[in-house]
Design a protein around this motif. Structure first.
Motif, PDB file in Angstrom:
ATOM      1  N   ASN A   1      33.614  58.031  30.756  1.00  0.00           N
ATOM      2  CA  ASN A   1      34.786  58.762  29.944  1.00  0.00           C
ATOM      3  C   ASN A   1      33.856  59.316  28.658  1.00  0.00           C
ATOM      4  N   PRO A   2      33.242  60.906  28.945  1.00  0.00           N
ATOM      5  CA  PRO A   2      32.317  61.175  27.857  1.00  0.00           C
ATOM      6  C   PRO A   2      33.053  61.230  26.691  1.00  0.00           C
ATOM      7  N   THR A   3      34.334  61.450  26.477  1.00  0.00           N
ATOM      8  CA  THR A   3      34.953  61.805  25.240  1.00  0.00           C
ATOM      9  C   THR A   3      34.581  60.543  24.246  1.00  0.00           C
ATOM     10  N   CYS A   4      34.540  59.370  24.774  1.00  0.00           N
ATOM     11  CA  CYS A   4      34.338  58.301  23.779  1.00  0.00           C
ATOM     12  C   CYS A   4      33.250  57.219  24.272  1.00  0.00           C
ATOM     13  N   GLY A   5      32.515  57.671  25.324  1.00  0.00           N
ATOM     14  CA  GLY A   5      31.323  56.899  25.846  1.00  0.00           C
ATOM     15  C   GLY A   5      31.351  55.620  26.564  1.00  0.00           C
ATOM     16  N   ASP A   6      32.714  55.438  27.085  1.00  0.00           N
ATOM     17  CA  ASP A   6      32.971  54.379  28.037  1.00  0.00           C
ATOM     18  C   ASP A   6      32.379  54.645  29.140  1.00  0.00           C
ATOM     19  N   ARG A   7      31.890  53.527  30.024  1.00  0.00           N
ATOM     20  CA  ARG A   7      31.284  53.806  31.110  1.00  0.00           C
ATOM     21  C   ARG A   7      31.351  52.286  31.769  1.00  0.00           C
ATOM     22  N   ILE A   8      31.759  52.554  33.240  1.00  0.00           N
ATOM     23  CA  ILE A   8      31.901  51.412  34.111  1.00  0.00           C
ATOM     24  C   ILE A   8      31.202  51.476  35.459  1.00  0.00           C
ATOM     25  N   GLN A   9      30.713  50.569  36.043  1.00  0.00           N
ATOM     26  CA  GLN A   9      30.341  50.273  37.409  1.00  0.00           C
ATOM     27  C   GLN A   9      31.197  49.380  38.073  1.00  0.00           C
ATOM     28  N   LEU A  10      31.935  49.772  38.820  1.00  0.00           N
ATOM     29  CA  LEU A  10      32.815  48.930  39.711  1.00  0.00           C
ATOM     30  C   LEU A  10      32.142  48.616  41.213  1.00  0.00           C
ATOM     31  N   HIS A  11      32.433  47.247  41.535  1.00  0.00           N
ATOM     32  CA  HIS A  11      31.502  46.894  42.602  1.00  0.00           C
ATOM     33  C   HIS A  11      32.879  46.422  43.295  1.00  0.00           C
ATOM     34  N   LEU A  12      33.157  46.839  44.577  1.00  0.00           N
ATOM     35  CA  LEU A  12      34.184  46.699  45.424  1.00  0.00           C
ATOM     36  C   LEU A  12      33.802  46.053  46.764  1.00  0.00           C
ATOM     37  N   GLN A  13      34.443  45.014  47.305  1.00  0.00           N
ATOM     38  CA  GLN A  13      34.002  44.602  48.600  1.00  0.00           C
ATOM     39  C   GLN A  13      35.344  44.445  49.307  1.00  0.00           C
TER      40      GLN A  13
ATOM     41  N   GLU B   1      30.121  49.332  29.451  1.00  0.00           N
ATOM     42  CA  GLU B   1      30.374  49.048  28.335  1.00  0.00           C
ATOM     43  C   GLU B   1      31.423  50.228  27.621  1.00  0.00           C
ATOM     44  N   GLY B   2      32.222  49.724  26.499  1.00  0.00           N
ATOM     45  CA  GLY B   2      32.996  50.741  26.120  1.00  0.00           C
ATOM     46  C   GLY B   2      33.978  50.006  25.021  1.00  0.00           C
ATOM     47  N   CYS B   3      34.991  50.501  24.596  1.00  0.00           N
ATOM     48  CA  CYS B   3      35.859  50.108  23.855  1.00  0.00           C
ATOM     49  C   CYS B   3      36.798  48.936  24.366  1.00  0.00           C
ATOM     50  N   SER B   4      37.523  48.167  23.443  1.00  0.00           N
ATOM     51  CA  SER B   4      38.335  47.052  23.993  1.00  0.00           C
ATOM     52  C   SER B   4      39.314  47.340  25.154  1.00  0.00           C
ATOM     53  N   ILE B   5      39.903  48.647  24.907  1.00  0.00           N
ATOM     54  CA  ILE B   5      41.017  48.886  25.770  1.00  0.00           C
ATOM     55  C   ILE B   5      40.386  49.320  27.294  1.00  0.00           C
ATOM     56  N   SER B   6      39.040  49.977  27.309  1.00  0.00           N
ATOM     57  CA  SER B   6      38.461  50.224  28.768  1.00  0.00           C
ATOM     58  C   SER B   6      37.990  48.847  29.382  1.00  0.00           C
ATOM     59  N   MET B   7      37.346  47.872  28.418  1.00  0.00           N
ATOM     60  CA  MET B   7      36.717  46.759  29.123  1.00  0.00           C
ATOM     61  C   MET B   7      37.985  45.627  29.286  1.00  0.00           C
ATOM     62  N   SER B   8      38.845  45.614  28.684  1.00  0.00           N
ATOM     63  CA  SER B   8      40.179  44.649  28.844  1.00  0.00           C
ATOM     64  C   SER B   8      40.918  45.235  30.019  1.00  0.00           C
ATOM     65  N   SER B   9      41.036  46.628  30.339  1.00  0.00           N
ATOM     66  CA  SER B   9      41.665  47.183  31.501  1.00  0.00           C
ATOM     67  C   SER B   9      40.828  46.856  32.699  1.00  0.00           C
ATOM     68  N   ALA B  10      39.892  47.176  32.491  1.00  0.00           N
ATOM     69  CA  ALA B  10      38.761  46.698  33.838  1.00  0.00           C
ATOM     70  C   ALA B  10      38.872  45.348  34.162  1.00  0.00           C
ATOM     71  N   SER B  11      38.931  44.451  33.137  1.00  0.00           N
ATOM     72  CA  SER B  11      39.129  42.833  33.323  1.00  0.00           C
ATOM     73  C   SER B  11      40.168  42.469  34.198  1.00  0.00           C
ATOM     74  N   MET B  12      41.620  43.262  33.466  1.00  0.00           N
ATOM     75  CA  MET B  12      42.863  42.937  33.944  1.00  0.00           C
ATOM     76  C   MET B  12      43.056  43.482  35.517  1.00  0.00           C
ATOM     77  N   MET B  13      42.455  44.755  35.435  1.00  0.00           N
ATOM     78  CA  MET B  13      42.520  45.506  36.833  1.00  0.00           C
ATOM     79  C   MET B  13      41.847  44.567  38.141  1.00  0.00           C
ATOM     80  N   THR B  14      40.600  44.156  37.865  1.00  0.00           N
ATOM     81  CA  THR B  14      40.063  43.193  38.791  1.00  0.00           C
ATOM     82  C   THR B  14      40.684  41.773  39.278  1.00  0.00           C
ATOM     83  N   GLN B  15      41.350  41.408  38.298  1.00  0.00           N
ATOM     84  CA  GLN B  15      42.054  40.094  38.467  1.00  0.00           C
ATOM     85  C   GLN B  15      43.504  40.493  39.215  1.00  0.00           C
TER      86      GLN B  15
END
Length: 143
Positions: free
Chosen positions: A37-49, A63-77
């Motif tokens: 997300n170039p607007t705020c610098g969030d970046r994610i590398q997602l691994h799907l099997q 790495e990124g803000c608490s919203i992006s990283m917690s959303s990624a954690s919740m989504m994976t679960q």
């Protein structure tokens, strides 16, 4: 001591941020999707099997803000062990929730994800919350 819903939701978000679930890489064969997300610098590398149309494993790094990283954690679960169709339905519901729409999750368990509902009041943060979901959609469509 009584907690209101906003306080509870903030605690859930911070818990996922400080103690992310499914963080790291997948050993073996996995699809990797990089997004940022170039607007705020969030970046994610997602691994799907994916095996037999089911999300066997999913992990993320970034790495990124608490919203992006917690959303990624919740989504994976939420999507681990789910059929690809259900993972995409969850993503659609999440997007609708981010747009401020009332959602009916039906038989899809959104669990902690509902804690991100308040983000819809802050348009600049919606991209932070949806980054991991967009990465998952991109990966599923490559599958």
């Amino acid at each position: 001591m009584s907690y209101n819903l906003d306080t509870l939701y903030r605690q859930v978000i911070m818990d996922h941020y400080k103690n992310p679930r499914n963080k790291g890489a997948i050993d073996g064969d996995a699809l990797t999707i990089d997004m940022n997300n170039p607007t705020c610098g969030d970046r994610i590398q997602l691994h799907l099997q994916v095996e037999d149309d089911i999300v066997k494993d999913v992990k993320f790094d970034g790495e990124g803000c608490s919203i992006s990283m917690s959303s990624a954690s919740m989504m994976t679960q939420a999507i681990k062990g789910k059929k690809l169709d259900d993972a995409l339905k969850m993503s659609k519901l999440f997007s609708e929730m981010m747009m401020g729409e009332d959602i009916d999750a039906g038989d899809l368990e959104l669990e902690d994800i509902e804690a991100l509902q308040g983000v819809s009041k802050f348009p600049a943060r919606i991209k932070c919350a949806t980054l991991a979901w967009k990465a998952m959609e991109k990966g599923v469509h490559k599958e």
